[in-house]
Design a protein around this motif. Structure first.
Motif, PDB file in Angstrom:
ATOM      1  N   HIS B   8      17.737  -3.656  53.593  1.00 33.48           N
ATOM      2  CA  HIS B   8      17.992  -4.603  54.678  1.00 33.48           C
ATOM      3  C   HIS B   8      16.733  -4.956  55.470  1.00 33.48           C
ATOM      4  N   LEU B   9      15.812  -4.005  55.623  1.00 32.94           N
ATOM      5  CA  LEU B   9      14.589  -4.325  56.377  1.00 32.94           C
ATOM      6  C   LEU B   9      13.672  -5.262  55.585  1.00 32.94           C
ATOM      7  N   GLN B  10      13.615  -5.048  54.275  1.00 33.38           N
ATOM      8  CA  GLN B  10      12.794  -5.936  53.440  1.00 33.38           C
ATOM      9  C   GLN B  10      13.347  -7.360  53.446  1.00 33.38           C
ATOM     10  N   HIS B  11      14.676  -7.458  53.440  1.00 29.24           N
ATOM     11  CA  HIS B  11      15.330  -8.762  53.521  1.00 29.24           C
ATOM     12  C   HIS B  11      14.970  -9.475  54.821  1.00 29.24           C
ATOM     13  N   LEU B  12      15.145  -8.750  55.915  1.00 29.62           N
ATOM     14  CA  LEU B  12      14.883  -9.343  57.229  1.00 29.62           C
ATOM     15  C   LEU B  12      13.409  -9.715  57.358  1.00 29.62           C
ATOM     16  N   GLU B  13      12.548  -8.874  56.816  1.00 23.78           N
ATOM     17  CA  GLU B  13      11.118  -9.152  56.890  1.00 23.78           C
ATOM     18  C   GLU B  13      10.765 -10.422  56.119  1.00 23.78           C
ATOM     19  N   LYS B  38       8.892  -4.629  72.545  1.00 22.29           N
ATOM     20  CA  LYS B  38       9.100  -4.171  71.168  1.00 22.29           C
ATOM     21  C   LYS B  38       9.379  -5.308  70.187  1.00 22.29           C
ATOM     22  N   ASP B  39      10.104  -6.334  70.651  1.00 25.85           N
ATOM     23  CA  ASP B  39      10.434  -7.429  69.732  1.00 25.85           C
ATOM     24  C   ASP B  39       9.184  -8.234  69.378  1.00 25.85           C
ATOM     25  N   SER B  40       8.360  -8.511  70.404  1.00 24.73           N
ATOM     26  CA  SER B  40       7.170  -9.302  70.101  1.00 24.73           C
ATOM     27  C   SER B  40       6.122  -8.474  69.360  1.00 24.73           C
ATOM     28  N   ILE B  41       6.214  -7.163  69.445  1.00 22.58           N
ATOM     29  CA  ILE B  41       5.352  -6.301  68.616  1.00 22.58           C
ATOM     30  C   ILE B  41       5.688  -6.509  67.140  1.00 22.58           C
ATOM     31  N   CYS B  42       6.982  -6.613  66.854  1.00 22.88           N
ATOM     32  CA  CYS B  42       7.404  -6.908  65.472  1.00 22.88           C
ATOM     33  C   CYS B  42       6.912  -8.290  65.047  1.00 22.88           C
ATOM     34  N   LEU B  43       7.005  -9.268  65.977  1.00 16.78           N
ATOM     35  CA  LEU B  43       6.540 -10.622  65.651  1.00 16.78           C
ATOM     36  C   LEU B  43       5.076 -10.605  65.215  1.00 16.78           C
ATOM     37  N   LEU B  44       4.276  -9.816  65.911  1.00 10.26           N
ATOM     38  CA  LEU B  44       2.849  -9.766  65.584  1.00 10.26           C
ATOM     39  C   LEU B  44       2.621  -9.204  64.187  1.00 10.26           C
ATOM     40  N   ARG B  45       3.343  -8.153  63.849  1.00 11.44           N
ATOM     41  CA  ARG B  45       3.171  -7.605  62.507  1.00 11.44           C
ATOM     42  C   ARG B  45       3.635  -8.618  61.449  1.00 11.44           C
ATOM     43  N   LEU B  46       4.724  -9.325  61.757  1.00  6.64           N
ATOM     44  CA  LEU B  46       5.224 -10.327  60.813  1.00  6.64           C
ATOM     45  C   LEU B  46       4.219 -11.475  60.667  1.00  6.64           C
ATOM     46  N   PHE B 183      12.880 -18.509  66.409  1.00  7.37           N
ATOM     47  CA  PHE B 183      13.187 -17.090  66.569  1.00  7.37           C
ATOM     48  C   PHE B 183      13.288 -16.379  65.212  1.00  7.37           C
ATOM     49  N   PRO B 184      12.171 -15.899  64.702  1.00  8.30           N
ATOM     50  CA  PRO B 184      12.200 -15.265  63.368  1.00  8.30           C
ATOM     51  C   PRO B 184      13.057 -13.995  63.308  1.00  8.30           C
ATOM     52  N   LEU B 185      13.284 -13.366  64.469  1.00  9.00           N
ATOM     53  CA  LEU B 185      14.063 -12.116  64.477  1.00  9.00           C
ATOM     54  C   LEU B 185      15.553 -12.368  64.721  1.00  9.00           C
ATOM     55  N   SER B 186      16.001 -13.610  64.567  1.00 12.17           N
ATOM     56  CA  SER B 186      17.392 -13.948  64.879  1.00 12.17           C
ATOM     57  C   SER B 186      18.398 -12.948  64.310  1.00 12.17           C
ATOM     58  N   ASN B 187      18.187 -12.540  63.080  1.00  5.52           N
ATOM     59  CA  ASN B 187      19.177 -11.682  62.420  1.00  5.52           C
ATOM     60  C   ASN B 187      18.909 -10.189  62.584  1.00  5.52           C
ATOM     61  N   TRP B 188      17.941  -9.833  63.414  1.00  2.00           N
ATOM     62  CA  TRP B 188      17.612  -8.418  63.595  1.00  2.00           C
ATOM     63  C   TRP B 188      18.456  -7.831  64.720  1.00  2.00           C
ATOM     64  N   GLU B 195      13.693   0.597  63.529  1.00  3.30           N
ATOM     65  CA  GLU B 195      13.458   1.083  62.165  1.00  3.30           C
ATOM     66  C   GLU B 195      12.211   0.438  61.567  1.00  3.30           C
ATOM     67  N   TYR B 196      12.023  -0.834  61.907  1.00  2.00           N
ATOM     68  CA  TYR B 196      10.841  -1.548  61.393  1.00  2.00           C
ATOM     69  C   TYR B 196       9.560  -1.010  62.042  1.00  2.00           C
TER      70      TYR B 196
END
Lengths: 446, 312
Positions: B8-13, B38-46, B183-188, B195-196
């Motif tokens: 599921h994380l690979q899918h969302l990524e 935390k959410d925008s930290i994920c955005l940066l990695r993405l 919003f790239p994290l819409s489904n997170w 977990e990511y």
């Protein structure tokens, strides 16, 4: 219904994959209640959400908690008691993560169902056991079939109101099976339930000893979705050309990669590929990712490809494998769902977005419109209006590289955008092209 | 299950990377909203995953209320520097001084004042798209949001008139003055985010982990005691957000689950010291993360109303 919050949630271990599903039914079939119940019974609801429900119960519900309030998020919806748009909900069990698109049942909101259902692995069509199969049920099933949603669940709801009658359940299954052969759905599951009381949702119901199948959640957790993605025929729509142009790092200075999400098939280092519409062939030199190079990658991974040869490729182009060739052409034949108040107009120019490619397009013919009451196509209608589904002919300004939607949902789908307002006016599903890309000749290059 | 399988994380990524690249491909002047949360930290990695080895092709933008946790500001600045990105900061203070944001009398929270500042920054830099870290699981009104959320020239969201979003085909076309929030994290979910972060071993601001802090009780929440007021000649920016005599200060072991600013972030009592601890705590949690956000409690439609006005 009284809600208690005494139960604790199970520990969430890592779900193994994602199932996307949508719910559809008529007004008052109990869609929102069903979702609320799934969240509630799978212990995915939190105290503050339940408190908010209780607050609104005191204000508007005469003390009765209404699980539908969980999904009816907007003020307008709560006031009018309807769902006006697609709402997304999330929950996870140790087996799967679930993404729910709650799509409304009103006739005028079919476009929202198409929106919610387009990416779904599975659709739940709700039937009120008292009413049986009605026009809305047929419409929703038809859309699910058109969108090639691989799995369908027919949730025969409100069974408590027909005294849990097995005869009634079988009667409804028969009504359904009458029109199923006209559609293209391979996997259908019928489940008798009461969403309001939770029968056969998470736990088996004591009222249906005659039903031996799985509960709804049991089915959602186990239905096989491994083959829902297309792993035949490599398709790679280029989204972005990766050129670092870094003057201080020689290796980076020369780096030229093509970034995108694989829309079909598998790609391997050393594999021969072709760039379209140019038609140049090359070999995959590297599959670049931030986590290091990959020996192979597959649909739906997002990667960056580096090719052996320096060929001209830009956003909107497609890199393909040489085994299963896609179709190509400027004259397209497609099924569409019309999604806008302004009817489809023959001869009017639209933008057509297909994968990462946007071209100008004109609708040249309307072959037919499907009568939703009978599911029978009516030939040569004057126009398609909001929520109509029909078959049309389109001419594009540049040739498209595509597959039939039945073969590949990602390379066989498009949207139409109205010029000027930029409104998304149609969802389209391409029928296979009569002309395939020919690897050794360049005559499809225009 | 075949080896050609994504969890599921690979899918969302992969989905989020696709969305980010669509932004880079479709817009001329995008920006990425980076708060250090935390959410925008994920955005940066993405963004790194989407655009490396090239530079991330958009600046970072942050709107400060002036009430930020200092730990967050430090982290934000350091992270932007590490990634070699341009960080643009616009503040509510500056907007008030220049007259295009006006505080409501008696309201100390500047949450709503962020909206005119954001719209001002969009205008100033002619941004046609802002990538944000909002998730649909956060809140009821957010649950109706699209990946590509169209805003008119006043920055307004019209929930009844959203563009249908079909398959992964995003309609990014705009007319002059209009813009898009993406919003790239819409489904997170909150759990997916942690977990990511754990999987990618991403650094997060220290306030997400348990620490000792002076807090006081208000509105059913533990609020942090704001920093002391130093400038004797200027008005106290935290006036109204300090504990009164009836609100005794307690030294507690707390952390944040979601971060707004110091005025609207409830601290939760917690003893977590690792990502695993956080994941365990969330899976046992009985309230949503937004349960500790004072800004959402204003009314049942608080978020809906703010979004319509052009909020993030």
């Amino acid at each position: 219904m009284s809600a208690t919050i005494s139960h604790s949630r199970p520990p969430v271990s890592h779900p193994v994959d994602i199932l996307r599903f949508n719910t559809c039914g008529s007004v008052d079939d109990g869609k929102s209640t069903l979702i609320g119940r799934l969240l509630y019974d799978s212990k995915s609801l939190m105290e503050d959400q339940i408190e908010a429900l209780e607050r609104s119960a005191d204000i508007t519900g005469g003390g009765q908690i209404n699980l539908a309030n969980l999904t009816d998020g907007l003020r307008a919806e709560r006031e009018q008691g309807i769902t006006i748009d697609v709402a997304y909900r999330y929950f996870a069990t140790p087996r799967r993560k679930f993404i729910i698109a709650d799509t409304p049942g009103h006739v005028q909101y079919t476009r929202n169902m198409v929106t919610g259902a387009s990416a779904a692995n599975l659709s739940i069509v709700l039937i009120d056991a008292r009413l049986g199969v009605i026009e809305q049920s047929r419409r929703h099933t038809c859309i699910a079939s058109l969108l090639r949603i691989p799995h369908l669940v027919v949730a025969v709801n409100k069974m408590d109101l027909v005294d849990w009658s097995e005869e009634r359940f079988i009667e409804i299954c028969d009504q359904f099976n009458e029109f199923l052969p006209r559609l293209d759905i391979k996997d259908v599951k019928f489940i008798p339930m009461s969403a309001l009381n939770g029968d056969n949702l998470v736990d088996p119901s004591v009222h249906t000893p005659w039903y031996v199948g799985p509960t709804l959640l049991g089915h959602l957790e186990t239905v096989h979705i491994g083959s829902d993605y297309n792993l035949n025929g490599f398709r790679f729509p280029v989204q972005w050309v990766n050129r670092p142009n870094n003057p201080t790092d020689r290796q980076l200075h020369d780096f030229r990669g093509f970034s995108g999400q694989i829309a079909g098939g598998i790609v391997r280092v050393g594999q021969k590929v072709m760039a379209l519409p140019g038609g140049q062939t090359s070999t995959v030199k590297e599959i670049w990712t931030l986590d290091g190079p990959l020996p192979e990658a597959f649909c739906p991974q997002s990667v960056t490809l580096v090719l052996e040869h320096d060929i001209d490729i830009s956003r909107g182009n497609m890199i393909i494998g040489l085994d299963q060739l896609p179709g190509t052409g400027m004259d397209l034949h497609a099924q569409v769902c019309w999604m806008h108040q302004r009817p489809l107009q023959r001869g009017k120019k639209y933008f057509l977005k297909h994968t990462s490619n946007t071209v100008q397009a004109m609708v040249t013919e309307i072959d037919h419109r499907i009568n939703m009451a009978t599911l029978v196509p009516e030939p040569a209608p004057a126009e398609l209006v909001l929520n109509d589904i029909g078959e049309i002919r389109i001419r594009t300004a540049k040739p498209l590289v595509y597959d039939g939607y039945a073969t590949n949902r990602l390379t066989g789908s498009f949207i139409l955008i109205e010029q000027g307002t930029n409104a998304t006016v149609a969802a389209g599903m391409l029928l296979p092209s009569e002309q395939l890309v020919r690897p050794e000749s360049g005559d499809y290059v225009i | 299950m075949s080896s050609y399988h994504l969890d599921h994380l690979q899918h969302l990524e992969s989905e989020a990377i696709h969305v980010m690249r669509e932004v880079a491909g479709e817009f001329e002047r995008p920006a990425l909203l980076f708060s250090g949360g935390k959410d925008s930290i994920c955005l940066l990695r993405l963004a790194e995953k989407a655009f490396r080895p090239a530079e991330i092709p958009m600046p970072f933008l942050n709107i400060e209320t002036g009430h930020e946790f200092p730990e967050l500001i430090d982290f934000r600045d350091r992270r932007a520097k590490q990634l070699g990105a341009k960080l643009i900061i616009r503040t509510v203070d500056d907007a008030i001084a220049r007259g295009f944001a006006t505080p409501k009398p008696g309201i100390v929270s500047r949450n709503q004042l962020q909206t005119p500042v954001l719209l001002g920054a969009i205008e100033e830099f002619k941004f046609d798209c802002c990538i944000g870290g909002a998730r649909r699981d956060e809140e009821k009104a957010r649950a109706k949001e699209r990946f590509f959320s169209f805003r008119d020239s006043f920055g307004q969201w019209d929930p009844k008139n959203q563009r249908p979003e079909i398959w992964n085909l995003y309609n990014a076309r705009l007319n002059q003055g209009e813009n898009m929030r993406v919003f790239p994290l819409s489904n997170w979910t909150e759990m997916d985010v942690w977990e990511y972060i754990k999987k990618e071993q991403l650094e997060v601001p220290t306030i997400y982990f348990s620490h000792e802090r002076d807090c006081f009780r208000r509105g059913g929440q533990w609020l942090p005691v704001p920093p002391a007021h130093t400038g004797a000649t200027t008005p106290d920016p935290y006036a109204g957000a300090r504990p009164t005599e009836k609100e005794p200060v307690k030294r507690l072991v707390v952390r944040v689950r979601t971060i707004a600013d110091m005025i609207s972030t409830g601290m939760i009592e917690s003893k977590v010291h690792s990502f695993d601890d956080i994941i365990t705590e969330i899976s046992a949690a009985r309230v949503t993360e937004r349960g500790s956000r004072a800004d959402d409690k204003a009314s049942e439609a608080a978020m809906e109303d703010r979004k319509k006005a052009g909020y993030f």
